[in-house]
Design a protein around this motif. Sequence first.
Motif, PDB file in Angstrom:
ATOM      1  N   GLN A  20      -6.519   0.147   0.097  1.00 24.61           N
ATOM      2  CA  GLN A  20      -5.243  -0.388  -0.369  1.00 24.61           C
ATOM      3  C   GLN A  20      -4.089   0.521   0.041  1.00 24.61           C
ATOM      4  OE1 GLN A  20      -4.923  -0.935  -4.620  1.00 24.61           O
ATOM      5  NE2 GLN A  20      -2.839  -1.700  -4.476  1.00 24.61           N
ATOM      6  N   LEU A  23      -3.457   0.129   3.807  1.00 31.80           N
ATOM      7  CA  LEU A  23      -2.820  -1.154   4.110  1.00 31.80           C
ATOM      8  C   LEU A  23      -1.386  -1.213   3.583  1.00 31.80           C
ATOM      9  CD1 LEU A  23      -5.794  -3.631   3.540  1.00 31.80           C
ATOM     10  CD2 LEU A  23      -4.835  -2.837   5.718  1.00 31.80           C
ATOM     11  N   ASN A  24      -1.112  -0.580   2.445  1.00 35.79           N
ATOM     12  CA  ASN A  24       0.270  -0.504   1.949  1.00 35.79           C
ATOM     13  C   ASN A  24       1.164   0.195   2.970  1.00 35.79           C
ATOM     14  OD1 ASN A  24       0.523  -1.816  -0.576  1.00 35.79           O
ATOM     15  ND2 ASN A  24      -0.505  -0.125  -1.607  1.00 35.79           N
ATOM     16  N   VAL A  75      -0.017  -6.790   0.644  1.00 35.98           N
ATOM     17  CA  VAL A  75      -1.057  -6.035  -0.047  1.00 35.98           C
ATOM     18  C   VAL A  75      -0.810  -6.088  -1.550  1.00 35.98           C
ATOM     19  CG1 VAL A  75      -2.156  -3.771  -0.240  1.00 35.98           C
ATOM     20  CG2 VAL A  75      -1.237  -4.515   1.964  1.00 35.98           C
ATOM     21  N   PHE A  80      -5.669  -8.355  -0.013  1.00 36.48           N
ATOM     22  CA  PHE A  80      -4.544  -8.468   0.916  1.00 36.48           C
ATOM     23  C   PHE A  80      -4.614  -9.798   1.645  1.00 36.48           C
ATOM     24  CE2 PHE A  80      -7.984  -6.741   3.381  1.00 36.48           C
ATOM     25  CZ  PHE A  80      -7.841  -7.272   4.655  1.00 36.48           C
TER      26      PHE A  80
END
Length: 157
Positions: A20, A23-24, A75, A80
């Motif tokens: 996470q 991906l953020n 996300v 996501f």
Amino acid sequence: MPRTIDYGNLMHRAMRSLIQEVLNDVEANGLPGEHHFFITFDTNHPEVKIADWLVDRYPGEMTVVMQHWYENLHVTDEGFSVTLNFGDAPEPLYIPYDAIKTFVDPSVEFGLRFETQEDELDEIDLDDDDDEEIVSIEVEEDDRKEADVVSLDSFRK
């Protein structure tokens, strides 16, 4: 029933939190340098949202690549969404973190693999401790192009 520490669940949550966070950063800043991701997930997971033709084509699991072309990356704490190109046909996907089986960034030889208890039992022979949870976590990251594998077994006494 005695209280126990569920190390397997704790490690999976930590690994999903790492995905996470990565991906953020990509959502905010794009993919840096040569970084790209191969993400394998369970297409039968109840919260996965992909086109029916993709489920038909990839029953069980599918690997997607986030590299040159992707858009609409969003996300959340649970998963996501992203639009990827399949043969010049853009398709929106939603992948919950719980559905992810592997997350790999080959540009830096980094990979995470989530194993279920069934996967683990296929690979090992349990002796008297049948209810003992065994978790295998592969972490590969090395500039020399050699893989380092970290196993929780090495920390057991």
